[in-house]
Design a protein around this motif. Sequence first.
Motif, PDB file in Angstrom:
ATOM      1  N   ASP A  20       0.112 -23.520   3.020  1.00 35.31           N
ATOM      2  CA  ASP A  20       0.474 -23.297   1.622  1.00 35.31           C
ATOM      3  C   ASP A  20      -0.072 -22.001   1.037  1.00 35.31           C
ATOM      4  O   ASP A  20       0.291 -21.637  -0.085  1.00 35.31           O
ATOM      5  N   HIS A  21      -0.947 -21.320   1.758  1.00 33.23           N
ATOM      6  CA  HIS A  21      -1.598 -20.140   1.175  1.00 33.23           C
ATOM      7  C   HIS A  21      -0.579 -19.096   0.742  1.00 33.23           C
ATOM      8  O   HIS A  21       0.357 -18.756   1.467  1.00 33.23           O
ATOM      9  N   GLN A  22      -0.754 -18.584  -0.462  1.00 39.12           N
ATOM     10  CA  GLN A  22       0.106 -17.521  -0.978  1.00 39.12           C
ATOM     11  C   GLN A  22      -0.758 -16.431  -1.576  1.00 39.12           C
ATOM     12  O   GLN A  22      -1.540 -16.676  -2.490  1.00 39.12           O
ATOM     13  N   GLN A  23      -0.627 -15.230  -1.064  1.00 37.89           N
ATOM     14  CA  GLN A  23      -1.401 -14.118  -1.583  1.00 37.89           C
ATOM     15  C   GLN A  23      -0.822 -13.617  -2.896  1.00 37.89           C
ATOM     16  O   GLN A  23       0.302 -13.962  -3.265  1.00 37.89           O
ATOM     17  N   ASN A  24      -1.586 -12.791  -3.578  1.00 34.72           N
ATOM     18  CA  ASN A  24      -1.109 -12.127  -4.782  1.00 34.72           C
ATOM     19  C   ASN A  24      -0.109 -11.050  -4.373  1.00 34.72           C
ATOM     20  O   ASN A  24      -0.451 -10.083  -3.694  1.00 34.72           O
ATOM     21  N   ARG A  25       1.144 -11.201  -4.788  1.00 30.28           N
ATOM     22  CA  ARG A  25       2.194 -10.297  -4.325  1.00 30.28           C
ATOM     23  C   ARG A  25       2.000  -8.872  -4.844  1.00 30.28           C
ATOM     24  O   ARG A  25       2.294  -7.908  -4.150  1.00 30.28           O
ATOM     25  N   LEU A  26       1.506  -8.729  -6.052  1.00 27.76           N
ATOM     26  CA  LEU A  26       1.282  -7.390  -6.592  1.00 27.76           C
ATOM     27  C   LEU A  26       0.226  -6.656  -5.783  1.00 27.76           C
ATOM     28  O   LEU A  26       0.405  -5.486  -5.415  1.00 27.76           O
ATOM     29  N   LEU A  27      -0.880  -7.339  -5.475  1.00 32.15           N
ATOM     30  CA  LEU A  27      -1.927  -6.716  -4.668  1.00 32.15           C
ATOM     31  C   LEU A  27      -1.412  -6.384  -3.278  1.00 32.15           C
ATOM     32  O   LEU A  27      -1.759  -5.343  -2.702  1.00 32.15           O
ATOM     33  N   ALA A  28      -0.596  -7.278  -2.729  1.00 34.62           N
ATOM     34  CA  ALA A  28      -0.037  -7.018  -1.406  1.00 34.62           C
ATOM     35  C   ALA A  28       0.825  -5.761  -1.430  1.00 34.62           C
ATOM     36  O   ALA A  28       0.745  -4.906  -0.536  1.00 34.62           O
ATOM     37  N   LYS A  29       1.643  -5.611  -2.446  1.00 31.30           N
ATOM     38  CA  LYS A  29       2.498  -4.422  -2.541  1.00 31.30           C
ATOM     39  C   LYS A  29       1.664  -3.152  -2.684  1.00 31.30           C
ATOM     40  O   LYS A  29       1.977  -2.118  -2.081  1.00 31.30           O
ATOM     41  N   LEU A  30       0.593  -3.231  -3.461  1.00 28.59           N
ATOM     42  CA  LEU A  30      -0.286  -2.072  -3.608  1.00 28.59           C
ATOM     43  C   LEU A  30      -0.935  -1.709  -2.277  1.00 28.59           C
ATOM     44  O   LEU A  30      -1.063  -0.524  -1.932  1.00 28.59           O
ATOM     45  N   ALA A  31      -1.330  -2.737  -1.518  1.00 28.05           N
ATOM     46  CA  ALA A  31      -1.955  -2.490  -0.215  1.00 28.05           C
ATOM     47  C   ALA A  31      -0.965  -1.868   0.757  1.00 28.05           C
ATOM     48  O   ALA A  31      -1.281  -0.911   1.473  1.00 28.05           O
ATOM     49  N   TYR A  32       0.257  -2.395   0.784  1.00 30.00           N
ATOM     50  CA  TYR A  32       1.263  -1.851   1.684  1.00 30.00           C
ATOM     51  C   TYR A  32       1.595  -0.406   1.304  1.00 30.00           C
ATOM     52  O   TYR A  32       1.777   0.455   2.177  1.00 30.00           O
ATOM     53  N   ALA A  33       1.674  -0.131   0.002  1.00 28.72           N
ATOM     54  CA  ALA A  33       1.940   1.232  -0.455  1.00 28.72           C
ATOM     55  C   ALA A  33       0.815   2.175  -0.026  1.00 28.72           C
ATOM     56  O   ALA A  33       1.068   3.309   0.413  1.00 28.72           O
ATOM     57  N   ALA A  79       3.014  -2.499   8.402  1.00 29.61           N
ATOM     58  CA  ALA A  79       2.948  -2.661   6.943  1.00 29.61           C
ATOM     59  C   ALA A  79       3.447  -1.406   6.235  1.00 29.61           C
ATOM     60  O   ALA A  79       4.191  -1.485   5.248  1.00 29.61           O
ATOM     61  N   ALA A  80       3.053  -0.238   6.726  1.00 24.00           N
ATOM     62  CA  ALA A  80       3.514   1.017   6.134  1.00 24.00           C
ATOM     63  C   ALA A  80       5.026   1.160   6.279  1.00 24.00           C
ATOM     64  O   ALA A  80       5.710   1.643   5.368  1.00 24.00           O
ATOM     65  N   THR A  81       5.543   0.714   7.412  1.00 19.89           N
ATOM     66  CA  THR A  81       6.989   0.734   7.631  1.00 19.89           C
ATOM     67  C   THR A  81       7.694  -0.167   6.625  1.00 19.89           C
ATOM     68  O   THR A  81       8.746   0.187   6.071  1.00 19.89           O
ATOM     69  N   ALA A  82       7.123  -1.329   6.383  1.00 20.73           N
ATOM     70  CA  ALA A  82       7.732  -2.265   5.430  1.00 20.73           C
ATOM     71  C   ALA A  82       7.862  -1.629   4.054  1.00 20.73           C
ATOM     72  O   ALA A  82       8.877  -1.797   3.365  1.00 20.73           O
ATOM     73  N   TRP A  83       6.837  -0.877   3.640  1.00 21.39           N
ATOM     74  CA  TRP A  83       6.871  -0.289   2.307  1.00 21.39           C
ATOM     75  C   TRP A  83       7.998   0.730   2.148  1.00 21.39           C
ATOM     76  O   TRP A  83       8.609   0.836   1.085  1.00 21.39           O
ATOM     77  N   ASN A  84       8.312   1.450   3.206  1.00 24.42           N
ATOM     78  CA  ASN A  84       9.300   2.526   3.116  1.00 24.42           C
ATOM     79  C   ASN A  84      10.617   2.140   3.796  1.00 24.42           C
ATOM     80  O   ASN A  84      11.293   2.980   4.397  1.00 24.42           O
ATOM     81  N   SER A  85      10.991   0.873   3.705  1.00 22.32           N
ATOM     82  CA  SER A  85      12.215   0.381   4.324  1.00 22.32           C
ATOM     83  C   SER A  85      12.737  -0.800   3.509  1.00 22.32           C
ATOM     84  O   SER A  85      12.079  -1.235   2.548  1.00 22.32           O
ATOM     85  N   PRO A  86      13.894  -1.346   3.843  1.00 23.30           N
ATOM     86  CA  PRO A  86      14.375  -2.525   3.119  1.00 23.30           C
ATOM     87  C   PRO A  86      13.419  -3.708   3.169  1.00 23.30           C
ATOM     88  O   PRO A  86      13.519  -4.617   2.336  1.00 23.30           O
ATOM     89  N   LEU A  87      12.464  -3.698   4.096  1.00 24.87           N
ATOM     90  CA  LEU A  87      11.494  -4.784   4.203  1.00 24.87           C
ATOM     91  C   LEU A  87      10.563  -4.857   2.990  1.00 24.87           C
ATOM     92  O   LEU A  87       9.854  -5.852   2.816  1.00 24.87           O
ATOM     93  N   ARG A  88      10.559  -3.823   2.159  1.00 24.68           N
ATOM     94  CA  ARG A  88       9.743  -3.875   0.938  1.00 24.68           C
ATOM     95  C   ARG A  88      10.095  -5.114   0.110  1.00 24.68           C
ATOM     96  O   ARG A  88       9.232  -5.687  -0.564  1.00 24.68           O
ATOM     97  N   ARG A  89      11.335  -5.536   0.172  1.00 21.76           N
ATOM     98  CA  ARG A  89      11.799  -6.691  -0.594  1.00 21.76           C
ATOM     99  C   ARG A  89      11.024  -7.969  -0.236  1.00 21.76           C
ATOM    100  O   ARG A  89      10.887  -8.874  -1.072  1.00 21.76           O
ATOM    101  N   ILE A  91       7.789  -8.063   1.049  1.00 16.18           N
ATOM    102  CA  ILE A  91       6.329  -7.955   0.988  1.00 16.18           C
ATOM    103  C   ILE A  91       5.800  -9.031   0.040  1.00 16.18           C
ATOM    104  O   ILE A  91       6.301  -9.218  -1.062  1.00 16.18           O
ATOM    105  N   GLY A  92       4.814  -9.758   0.491  1.00 15.65           N
ATOM    106  CA  GLY A  92       4.291 -10.883  -0.276  1.00 15.65           C
ATOM    107  C   GLY A  92       4.963 -12.190   0.075  1.00 15.65           C
ATOM    108  O   GLY A  92       4.483 -13.259  -0.301  1.00 15.65           O
ATOM    109  N   ARG A  93       6.071 -12.097   0.837  1.00 13.23           N
ATOM    110  CA  ARG A  93       6.746 -13.298   1.315  1.00 13.23           C
ATOM    111  C   ARG A  93       6.946 -13.218   2.830  1.00 13.23           C
ATOM    112  O   ARG A  93       7.923 -13.745   3.360  1.00 13.23           O
ATOM    113  N   THR A  94       6.015 -12.547   3.484  1.00 14.67           N
ATOM    114  CA  THR A  94       6.050 -12.427   4.936  1.00 14.67           C
ATOM    115  C   THR A  94       4.707 -12.861   5.511  1.00 14.67           C
ATOM    116  O   THR A  94       3.661 -12.385   5.080  1.00 14.67           O
ATOM    117  N   ARG A  95       4.760 -13.778   6.464  1.00 17.38           N
ATOM    118  CA  ARG A  95       3.543 -14.193   7.181  1.00 17.38           C
ATOM    119  C   ARG A  95       3.405 -13.320   8.433  1.00 17.38           C
ATOM    120  O   ARG A  95       4.397 -12.998   9.088  1.00 17.38           O
TER     121      ARG A  95
END
Length: 250
Positions: A20-33, A79-89, A91-95
């Motif tokens: 059930d663990h869910q990270q903070n999506r905003l923080l995750a996006k900042l980290a990936y960026a 993770a860096a690839t995810a930020w600069n690709s369609p996978l950004r969508r 981020i925060g919903r990927t295990r």
Amino acid sequence: MGRPEVSLENFGEVYEFYRDHQQNRLLAKLAYASLYVIYRPRIRYAEGAKAHLEALLKSGAVLIVAANHVTHSDQYTLAATAWNSPLRRVIGRTRVLAKDDLFVDPGLRKKLDMMGSIPVFRSKNHGLRAVAAAGKLMMDISAERLRRGDSLAIFPEGTCNEEDPTQLQLINSGIGHIAKRAVDRGVSPVLLSVGISYGPDAQGPDTENVKSASVYIGQPFPDLPSRPMDIARVVQKDLQSAVDGAVAAY
């Protein structure tokens, strides 16, 4: 539920937490960026793959992202690839499956949890019999997260390729069992192969030559076979093609 100690003896509580663990999506996006700013991978796509991937993600498809494992920095490159690709969508919903010993250090574990990681107890470290029950539960939890709409990122080789990073090591049926369990729960995950190359001068899993990696995103593969071993064979072939693309484009 508090964070349980990540140990094989405690695997039941560990996977109950990561169910059930869910990270903070905003923080995750900042980290990936931030990781993109540091690593800046050079991303290329199979013909038509970017548009196909964008359409699938907009439709709500869940992915199993399979990447080759060359260095200890691959998760940051991915993770860096995810930020600069369609996978950004997603981020925060990927295990992201990661080896259990990475979760020992409290500071590193905090980062892994923020990135959405799930620990894996590897037979390489603990022995095949010792990890059997934990492995089955890990696959069930991974499939359940897919059913709930998360995507999943896996390095299916299981360990860094120290022999020839241009040629995949043998991929076992684990990724196939996860996909099959997801299908049994009513969801059909799409395979996305991501090849990574750090060039001919990158030597060993601790190489410093990890910046500006060549990354090749293959064509999404939505129609996986029904048997785990057949799925693993598809991953072996499809991911090798992505690795070939990354190597050729370095």
